[in-house]
Design an enzyme around this catalytic site. Structure first.
Site, mmCIF file in Angstrom:
data_model
loop_
_atom_site.group_PDB
_atom_site.id
_atom_site.type_symbol
_atom_site.label_atom_id
_atom_site.label_comp_id
_atom_site.label_asym_id
_atom_site.label_seq_id
_atom_site.Cartn_x
_atom_site.Cartn_y
_atom_site.Cartn_z
ATOM 1 N N ASP A 81 -41.143 -3.809 -29.834
ATOM 2 C CA ASP A 81 -41.643 -2.430 -30.271
ATOM 3 C C ASP A 81 -42.994 -2.368 -30.343
ATOM 4 O OD1 ASP A 81 -40.740 -0.121 -30.971
ATOM 5 O OD2 ASP A 81 -41.390 -0.386 -33.007
ATOM 6 N N HIS A 82 -43.572 -1.220 -29.625
ATOM 7 C CA HIS A 82 -44.905 -0.881 -29.729
ATOM 8 C C HIS A 82 -45.767 -1.870 -29.290
ATOM 9 C CE1 HIS A 82 -44.452 3.316 -31.263
ATOM 10 N NE2 HIS A 82 -43.691 2.856 -32.082
ATOM 11 N N ASP A 103 -46.462 0.600 -25.047
ATOM 12 C CA ASP A 103 -47.020 1.828 -25.917
ATOM 13 C C ASP A 103 -48.333 2.030 -25.215
ATOM 14 O OD1 ASP A 103 -47.876 3.817 -27.314
ATOM 15 O OD2 ASP A 103 -47.454 3.095 -29.396
ATOM 16 N N GLY A 204 -40.185 6.969 -35.736
ATOM 17 C CA GLY A 204 -40.345 7.694 -37.121
ATOM 18 C C GLY A 204 -39.208 8.421 -37.811
#
Length: 274
Positions: A81-82, A103, A204
């Site tokens: 992730d990210h 990202d 989020g």
């Protein structure tokens, strides 16, 4: 069972949303998979770039997650992730991770487009699923504007040019929220879902109410990323143990309740997203 691909997990989760939960410690990984087994729902375990930095490298925790997933009866994927670093993506794939998020949202649009396209091509050559981000999601170390929104036409063009498999969009959520007060733009979600050819991802999600998450899925959101809520529950359980016994020193005595608390929270979201 063998790792399950993200598209297979999405299909298994429908008509609900696919829960994706961030792993920081081994307890997170064990709890997430135990929750998936208990709820009989597919799940994604996610490791972020920040977590890789915390552990001084991605390999130890990634290999643990891959093994936990392989030993589970649940349908599980392990996802990076990210990742802002191409090198981290290369390392993760080399370890056996078959889904990554690049990202480039902090870059100018043209640079994000070019960088994402290049990494997507590299991933697809190796059969790796790739997610990207367009339209900054708020609250990520000050790099994102909380009021940002993804433009649907820009999203369509971004997906067409880059060839990504999933798109994280800005629709009103914000990373690392401790209150669940974020208001999502469901009309925008529906508009994006109708126009964009790939699954939409909500980052989020910890800041969104249960009702808000259900509505997001109903309006077309597919993958729901949750991290902060797990950490809040974990920390509360540890605080309670240490407050009860000031002489407690065996980590297992407070990490077991912490793991149970994480599992309970993951089970809640997996049932919610059904």
């Amino acid at each position: 069972m063998p790792l399950t691909s993200i598209p297979e997990l999405i299909a298994a989760a429908r008509p609900g949303g696919l829960g994706a939960f961030n792993v920081i410690t081994l307890e997170h990984a064990e709890a997430i998979v135990a929750a998936a087994e208990s709820a009989n729902r597919p799940v994604v375990m996610q490791l972020s770039e920040n977590t890789a930095i915390y552990h001084r490298g991605i390999a130890p925790l990634a290999l643990a997650c891959l093994r936990i997933a392989a030993d589970s009866d649940a349908a599980v994927a392990v996802h990076l992730d990210h990742a802002t670093s191409a090198e981290l993506i290369y390392k993760a794939v080399d370890l056996g991770i078959q889904s990554v998020m690049y990202d480039g949202s902090a870059l100018h649009y043209a640079d994000n487009l070019a960088g994402t396209a290049a990494i997507t091509a590299w991933c697809h050559e190796r059969g790796v699923h790739i997610e990207a981000e367009l339209g900054e999601v708020g609250g990520k170390d000050g790099a994102h504007a909380p009021g940002a929104r993804t433009d649907p036409d820009e999203a369509v063009e971004f997906v067409r040019v880059t060839g990504v498999d999933a798109l994280a969009v800005a629709v009103g959520s914000s990373h690392a929220m401790h209150t669940r007060t974020a208001e999502l733009d469901n009309d925008l979600i529906a508009h994006l879902a109708a126009k964009v050819a790939v699954p939409l991802v909500l980052h989020g999600s910890s800041g969104v109410s249960d009702q808000g998450l259900r509505a997001a899925v109903e309006h077309g959101m597919t993958k729901i990323n949750i991290a902060t809520r797990l950490n809040i529950r974990m920390t509360a359980a540890i605080r309670a143990c240490l407050s009860y016994d000031s002489h407690l020193s065996d980590p297992r005595k407070y990490l077991i309740p912490a793991r149970v608390a994480i599992q309970s929270e993951v089970e809640h979201f997996l049932h919610l997203l059904t």
